[in-house]
Design a protein around this motif. Structure first.
Motif, mmCIF file in Angstrom:
data_model
loop_
_atom_site.group_PDB
_atom_site.id
_atom_site.type_symbol
_atom_site.label_atom_id
_atom_site.label_comp_id
_atom_site.label_asym_id
_atom_site.label_seq_id
_atom_site.Cartn_x
_atom_site.Cartn_y
_atom_site.Cartn_z
ATOM 1 N N PHE A 1 36.122 44.046 30.529
ATOM 2 C CA PHE A 1 37.249 43.618 31.468
ATOM 3 C C PHE A 1 37.510 44.659 32.629
ATOM 4 O O PHE A 1 37.232 45.958 32.357
ATOM 5 C CB PHE A 1 38.517 44.029 30.446
ATOM 6 C CG PHE A 1 38.694 42.788 29.548
ATOM 7 C CD1 PHE A 1 39.251 41.453 29.896
ATOM 8 C CD2 PHE A 1 38.025 42.768 28.130
ATOM 9 C CE1 PHE A 1 39.336 40.468 29.081
ATOM 10 C CE2 PHE A 1 38.186 41.618 27.177
ATOM 11 C CZ PHE A 1 38.718 40.611 27.850
ATOM 12 N N ARG A 2 37.913 44.288 33.767
ATOM 13 C CA ARG A 2 38.151 44.989 34.811
ATOM 14 C C ARG A 2 39.578 45.577 34.773
ATOM 15 O O ARG A 2 39.951 46.645 35.255
ATOM 16 C CB ARG A 2 38.038 44.238 36.077
ATOM 17 C CG ARG A 2 36.570 43.879 36.682
ATOM 18 C CD ARG A 2 36.851 43.347 37.845
ATOM 19 N NE ARG A 2 35.341 43.223 38.121
ATOM 20 C CZ ARG A 2 35.087 42.866 39.597
ATOM 21 N NH1 ARG A 2 35.999 42.362 40.568
ATOM 22 N NH2 ARG A 2 33.662 42.807 39.971
ATOM 23 N N ALA A 3 40.561 44.735 34.050
ATOM 24 C CA ALA A 3 41.716 45.119 34.050
ATOM 25 C C ALA A 3 42.392 44.288 32.996
ATOM 26 O O ALA A 3 42.055 43.113 32.668
ATOM 27 C CB ALA A 3 42.597 44.641 35.301
ATOM 28 N N ILE A 4 43.482 44.625 32.281
ATOM 29 C CA ILE A 4 44.329 43.951 31.202
ATOM 30 C C ILE A 4 45.615 44.286 31.569
ATOM 31 O O ILE A 4 46.276 45.338 31.881
ATOM 32 C CB ILE A 4 43.626 44.667 29.918
ATOM 33 C CG1 ILE A 4 42.474 44.381 29.368
ATOM 34 C CG2 ILE A 4 44.755 44.025 28.762
ATOM 35 C CD1 ILE A 4 41.888 45.014 28.304
ATOM 36 N N ARG A 5 46.271 43.261 31.416
ATOM 37 C CA ARG A 5 48.097 43.404 31.808
ATOM 38 C C ARG A 5 48.678 42.749 30.426
ATOM 39 O O ARG A 5 48.355 41.815 30.021
ATOM 40 C CB ARG A 5 48.228 42.304 32.729
ATOM 41 C CG ARG A 5 47.934 42.917 33.953
ATOM 42 C CD ARG A 5 48.067 41.892 35.343
ATOM 43 N NE ARG A 5 47.107 40.818 35.267
ATOM 44 C CZ ARG A 5 46.025 40.488 35.080
ATOM 45 N NH1 ARG A 5 45.048 41.601 35.475
ATOM 46 N NH2 ARG A 5 45.460 39.397 35.021
ATOM 47 N N LEU A 6 49.682 43.617 30.144
ATOM 48 C CA LEU A 6 50.369 43.348 28.879
ATOM 49 C C LEU A 6 51.715 42.692 29.553
ATOM 50 O O LEU A 6 52.317 43.760 30.034
ATOM 51 C CB LEU A 6 50.345 44.462 27.806
ATOM 52 C CG LEU A 6 50.869 43.913 26.464
ATOM 53 C CD1 LEU A 6 50.111 44.713 25.435
ATOM 54 C CD2 LEU A 6 52.386 44.287 26.395
ATOM 55 N N LYS A 7 52.323 41.594 29.183
ATOM 56 C CA LYS A 7 53.507 41.235 29.726
ATOM 57 C C LYS A 7 54.401 40.788 28.538
ATOM 58 O O LYS A 7 54.187 40.174 27.604
ATOM 59 C CB LYS A 7 53.619 39.881 30.503
ATOM 60 C CG LYS A 7 52.522 39.963 31.828
ATOM 61 C CD LYS A 7 52.374 38.836 32.469
ATOM 62 C CE LYS A 7 51.278 38.939 33.515
ATOM 63 N NZ LYS A 7 51.222 37.540 34.369
ATOM 64 N N GLY B 1 43.362 39.545 30.628
ATOM 65 C CA GLY B 1 42.153 40.300 30.936
ATOM 66 C C GLY B 1 41.297 39.633 32.161
ATOM 67 O O GLY B 1 40.864 38.419 31.901
ATOM 68 N N ASP B 2 40.847 40.555 32.896
ATOM 69 C CA ASP B 2 39.915 39.791 34.042
ATOM 70 C C ASP B 2 38.714 40.339 33.764
ATOM 71 O O ASP B 2 38.446 41.268 33.614
ATOM 72 C CB ASP B 2 40.476 40.469 35.441
ATOM 73 C CG ASP B 2 41.952 39.980 35.817
ATOM 74 O OD1 ASP B 2 42.391 39.003 35.530
ATOM 75 O OD2 ASP B 2 42.710 40.971 36.535
#
Length: 170
Positions: A120-126, A102-103
């Motif tokens: 959070f500005r963006a959240i990425r789930l990898k 998360g950014d």
């Protein structure tokens, strides 16, 4: 766990919720207790977690960061959901890894720039899965995990949130 075991475990609950929908509504709770300095203790199912400021806001890094805890909750919920979906669909998943990033721009939370959003500005789930599942099966796992992961759906479709403040003197 096998698919038939999962179905047998969940069948009475599904039947109950169909017969009496009100029983499906459960209120989950978490309690934080203000600790020493700039900390707050949160009781988890297994241990007391002491949360504090992230080092980017002046914390010493010795306490858990609540932002990280949010990302950890997403990773945990996604993993459990994916496992349950894979089990129900009888898709073999030997293992895997879920990484959530998360950014955050800490200028917002520190009040350095009033125009910078807090949060959070963006959240990425990898995802990395150890599976022989076909691309179609993996796409279905992803689709259904998105649909049924409580934390993911809560973040995507934020519910109303209210703060109710009471003082100890009340």
């Amino acid at each position: 766990m096998q698919a038939d075991e999962l179905r047998a475990m969940q069948a009475p609950l599904k039947e109950q919720y169909q017969q009496d929908p009100a029983t499906a509504l459960v209120t989950l709770r978490s309690t934080g207790t203000l600790g020493e300095g700039l900390t707050c203790g949160v009781q988890t199912g297994q241990a007391l977690v002491e949360a504090g400021l992230h080092p980017a806001t002046g914390g010493d890094g010795l306490s858990a960061c609540s932002g990280n805890m949010l990302l950890e909750a997403l990773a945990a919920c996604w993993g459990v959901t994916l496992r349950a979906v894979a089990t129900a669909l009888e898709i073999s998943v030997r293992g895997g890894r879920i990484e959530v990033e998360g950014d955050l721009d800490f200028r917002g939370t520190l009040g350095v720039d009033k125009e910078t959003p807090v949060g959070f500005r963006a959240i990425r789930l990898k995802l990395e899965l150890d599976t022989d599942a076909s691309e179609e099966q993996q796409a279905l796992l992803l689709k259904l995990s998105k649909r049924y992961c409580v934390v993911y759906q809560t973040l995507v479709n934020s519910p109303p949130l209210e703060v109710i403040a009471n003082s100890a003197a009340d």
